[in-house]
Design an enzyme around this catalytic site. Structure first.
Site, PDB file in Angstrom:
ATOM      1  N   ASP A  11       0.858  -1.181   0.000  1.00  0.00           N
ATOM      2  CA  ASP A  11       0.000   0.000   0.000  1.00  0.00           C
ATOM      3  C   ASP A  11       0.896   1.233   0.000  1.00  0.00           C
ATOM      4  O   ASP A  11       1.788   1.358   0.849  1.00  0.00           O
ATOM      5  CB  ASP A  11      -0.890   0.028   1.242  1.00  0.00           C
ATOM      6  CG  ASP A  11      -1.971  -1.037   1.212  1.00  0.00           C
ATOM      7  OD1 ASP A  11      -2.287  -1.540   0.118  1.00  0.00           O
ATOM      8  OD2 ASP A  11      -2.499  -1.369   2.288  1.00  0.00           O
ATOM      9  N   ASP A  53     -13.500  -4.091  -2.264  1.00  0.00           N
ATOM     10  CA  ASP A  53     -13.382  -3.900  -0.818  1.00  0.00           C
ATOM     11  C   ASP A  53     -14.712  -4.306  -0.182  1.00  0.00           C
ATOM     12  O   ASP A  53     -15.697  -3.565  -0.224  1.00  0.00           O
ATOM     13  CB  ASP A  53     -13.043  -2.446  -0.488  1.00  0.00           C
ATOM     14  CG  ASP A  53     -11.670  -2.051  -1.012  1.00  0.00           C
ATOM     15  OD1 ASP A  53     -10.824  -2.947  -1.182  1.00  0.00           O
ATOM     16  OD2 ASP A  53     -11.445  -0.846  -1.263  1.00  0.00           O
TER      17      ASP A  53
END
EC number: 4.3.2.10
Length: 257
Positions: free
Chosen positions: A11, A130
């Site tokens: 990330d 997600d």
């Protein structure tokens, strides 16, 4: 049988690799290129890079680090973050990425999946989802703009419906990011992944929850996913990729070594 893949996830926020818990409270864990090189040397099958605030802040991935990663590693890698046009996708592929992943932009404009597939082929189009378990409705739902807590919002989509929709529109792979499990290292959500596996005809990548080597074995054996993505266990040195692959091989999981 096709070999299962081990995929470290990096990330990226403000030019650094970060990691949070359940998509919140991110801390810096290292620099992009050295971490990518380390994982490639340890035996990762591919890497995924998420610029986690790009979509929420209406910008796109910084191409400079994409090219630096491509120069340094010799395994496939995928990039995601704010890609919402053919031109932006083409630029990232031209700078060395092997695949591009879209998440929030696809929720805003689902036809983007078809346009990207028509232009580049479905083999390099990955959809990130997600997903979170909503206890009130006892169902799995999809969130958008999850890289920024202030921007995160619910969508109209139930996870299973969105999985079917993105396949219909031409995606080549799906990464299912299970938000409830993210960063807590208690194991992948085998129930949700198994449900999605039944309706998923493209490669399915599990994300969220890895804490032990046994968790990887379980997600391959029980949920029958094609790849397992993880971050904190690799960033913090809890699991070595080479040792993980040996463990999986010894437990009869088809794995590249």
């Amino acid at each position: 049988m096709l070999a299962k893949r081990i995929v470290p996830c990096l990330d990226v926020k403000e030019g650094k690799v970060v990691k949070g818990v359940q998509f919140r409270n991110h801390e810096i864990v290292g620099d992009i290129v050295p971490l990518a090189a380390r994982y490639a040397e340890e035996g990762a099958d591919e890497l995924v890079f998420y610029d986690i605030t790009a979509s929420a802040h209406d910008r796109v991935i910084d191409k400079s680090w994409v090219s630096r990663v491509a120069e340094r590693i010799d395994i496939p890698f995928c990039v995601a973050g704010g890609i919402k046009t053919i031109a932006q996708a083409r630029e990232k592929l031209a700078f060395g990425a092997d695949k591009i992943s879209i998440n929030s932009p696809a929720l805003t404009d689902p036809s983007l999946i078809e346009r990207l597939q028509d232009e580049f082929g479905r083999q390099c189009i990955v959809i990130g989802i997600d997903s979170y378990f909503d206890a009130q409705s006892n169902s799995y739902k999809v969130k958008q703009f999850t890289g920024d807590e202030a921007a995160t919002k619910d969508t109209q989509w139930f996870t299973q419906d969105w999985v079917q929709e993105v396949q219909k529109r031409g995606c080549g792979e799906i990464v299912l990011n299970v938000m409830n499990q993210d960063g807590v290292r208690q194991g992948y959500d085998l129930k949700q992944l198994s449900i999605v596996r039944e309706i998923c005809d493209v490669p399915l990548i599990a994300s969220g929850g890895a804490g032990t080597m046994a968790h990887f074995k379980d997600v391959f054996e029980i949920a029958r996913v094609d790849a397992a993505l993880a971050a904190s266990v690799f960033h913090k040195g809890i699991i070595d990729i080479g040792e993980l692959k040996n463990y999986l091989f010894e437990n009869s999981i088809a794995i590249r070594r």
